[in-house]
Write an enzyme that holds these catalytic residues in place. Structure first.
Site, PDB file in Angstrom:
ATOM      1  N   LYS A  42       6.633  31.723  56.982  1.00  0.00           N
ATOM      2  CA  LYS A  42       6.303  32.350  55.695  1.00  0.00           C
ATOM      3  C   LYS A  42       4.792  32.555  55.589  1.00  0.00           C
ATOM      4  CE  LYS A  42       6.250  27.769  53.512  1.00  0.00           C
ATOM      5  NZ  LYS A  42       6.993  26.819  52.655  1.00  0.00           N
ATOM      6  N   TYR A 258     -26.953  31.971  45.559  1.00  0.00           N
ATOM      7  CA  TYR A 258     -26.704  32.186  44.135  1.00  0.00           C
ATOM      8  C   TYR A 258     -27.036  30.949  43.309  1.00  0.00           C
ATOM      9  CZ  TYR A 258     -24.287  36.624  44.858  1.00  0.00           C
ATOM     10  OH  TYR A 258     -23.997  37.920  45.160  1.00  0.00           O
TER      11      TYR A 258
HETATM   12  C1  LIG Z   1       7.158  25.662  53.414  1.00  0.00           C
HETATM   13  C2  LIG Z   1       8.455  24.952  53.518  1.00  0.00           C
HETATM   14  C3  LIG Z   1       8.743  24.189  54.663  1.00  0.00           C
HETATM   15  C4  LIG Z   1       7.721  23.888  55.720  1.00  0.00           C
HETATM   16  O1  LIG Z   1       6.902  22.842  55.237  1.00  0.00           O
HETATM   17  P1  LIG Z   1       5.715  22.213  56.123  1.00  0.00           P
HETATM   18  O2  LIG Z   1       5.208  21.102  55.284  1.00  0.00           O
HETATM   19  O3  LIG Z   1       4.712  23.316  56.292  1.00  0.00           O
HETATM   20  O4  LIG Z   1       6.288  21.776  57.397  1.00  0.00           O
HETATM   21  C5  LIG Z   1      10.019  23.656  54.764  1.00  0.00           C
HETATM   22  N1  LIG Z   1      10.940  23.830  53.789  1.00  0.00           N
HETATM   23  C6  LIG Z   1      10.674  24.529  52.659  1.00  0.00           C
HETATM   24  C7  LIG Z   1      11.713  24.665  51.608  1.00  0.00           C
HETATM   25  C8  LIG Z   1       9.412  25.099  52.480  1.00  0.00           C
HETATM   26  O5  LIG Z   1       9.148  25.780  51.360  1.00  0.00           O
END
Ligand SMILES: *Cc1c(COP(=O)(O)O)cnc(C)c1O
Length: 363
Positions: A42, A258
């Protein structure tokens, strides 16, 4: 006519992505879990490139992938023939047909989703998500109890997995881990014969407590330490390198950047690089991060701007325009930068900007 001598990239800085390390990390996680391990890709593969990561994991035998959005799944579908490609955020009403048509697996996050998939899913696989502590998505306790008491409700729904998501698996002392493990046992009992999916990256390192038929690591694939406070079992994946644009000598008492929040306490040399918060080099790093030159820490001074950051290189006369400063790399990786920015490695990775030249180190 003057010859073009320097390449014109999107930015002089470059991000090195070690695909071999991602694949090695998937193998480490697979060995540790002792059961199939998916690739969570993702958010564009945690900022590193979903297509790149998915292609390489697929070539190495990974057959389960997760994204957050349907759109992410659609763009990956053709490259992963026959693999399960599942969408955590599930379906919006009316999208069922798109999932069916493209062979994308929805995560069913409520009884309403389950009912919709029974009607529209045409026997295609789905994953049922039971909430065991996140209070975010998935069947809540009442819905879970209702379904447990009425298994006919899921008759005709092709459930490939029942999943849940861990709240604090990276914190070994958090009591919620034992509570969720108990609820995982309830899930197993409520869905006999249906495969389970419990562990994220950190959950894999609990071994038996969260072992299931399919682990779902993301962060650990990309080098984030799934066991904070202990040595990182994963290989580093990213390096961020920025050449110095300019070095300037300033007098003592001269402010930099800044709002002049940093003022030189001595005659100083300031090196400016073309990386800023628009590139994911977060503004909260101001005055806290260090880059590396030849292994030496170089302090970031002044505010990080949108497109630039400034470093105090007074003690390093060898640093000149064109000298490469390493902003992320071995020994000061994503987790170290995250600590300096008061965030986690996930946010550092997913914030990595689109302007870097990306150099992929292949297998
Ligand atoms: C993002 C996600 C993962 C992966 O989690 P990590 O901590 O990056 O390994 C697994 N399951 C769900 C439902 C997630 O949203």
């Amino acid at each position: 006519m003057s010859a073009l001598t320097a390449p014109i990239g999107p930015s002089p800085a470059y991000l090195e992505i070690d695909v071999a390390a991602i694949v090695a990390n998937w193998r480490i996680l697979s060995a540790r879990h002792g059961a199939p391990v998916a690739g969570v890709v993702k958010a564009d593969g945690y900022g590193l490139g979903a297509q790149l990561v998915a292609d390489h994991l697929f070539a190495q035998g990974c057959r389960h992938f997760f994204v957050a959005h349907l759109s992410e799944a659609l763009s990956l579908r053709a490259a992963l023939p026959g693999a399960m490609l599942a969408v955590f955020n599930g379906m919006l009403a009316g999208q069922e047909g798109v999932f069916v048509q493209h062979g994308i697996t929805p995560v069913l996050n409520s009884l309403a989703d389950l009912d919709a998939w029974r009607v529209h899913g045409a026997g295609h696989e789905a994953i049922l998500h039971i909430d065991t502590g996140m209070s975010r998505l998935g069947l809540d306790q009442d819905e879970f109890a209702a379904l447990r008491g009425d298994p006919a409700r899921r008759a005709g729904v092709n459930l490939a997995y029942v999943m849940t998501h861990l709240v604090s698996a990276e914190q070994p002392d958090a009591p919620v881990n034992r509570q969720q493990a108990a609820r995982c046992a309830q899930i197993r009992a409520a869905f006999p014969g249906i495969k389970t999916s419990f562990a994220n990256s950190s959950g894999i390192f609990w071994d038996d407590l969260f072992r299931s038929d399919l682990a779902r690591p993301g962060a650990a694939l990309y080098g984030v330490n799934p066991t904070p406070g202990r040595p990182n079992p994963m290989r580093d994946v990213v390096r961020l390198v920025a050449p110095v644009l300019q070095v300037r000598a300033i007098a003592a008492e001269t402010p930099v950047g800044y709002n002049g929040v940093w003022i030189a306490s001595r005659p100083s040399k300031i090196a400016t690089v073309a990386v800023g918060y628009a590139d994911g080099y977060l503004r909260s790093l101001s005055g806290r991060a260090t880059a590396r030159f030849d292994g030496h820490p170089i302090p970031l001074v002044g505010r990080v701007s949108m497109d630039l950051a400034t470093f105090d290189v007074t003690d390093f006369p060898a640093i000149r325009p064109g000298t490469a400063l390493e902003l992320i790399g071995p020994g000061h990786g994503v987790d170290a930068l995250a600590a300096e920015a008061d965030t986690n490695g996930y946010e550092i990775l997913t914030a990595l900007g689109a302007r870097y030249e990306r150099r992929v180190r292949g297998l």
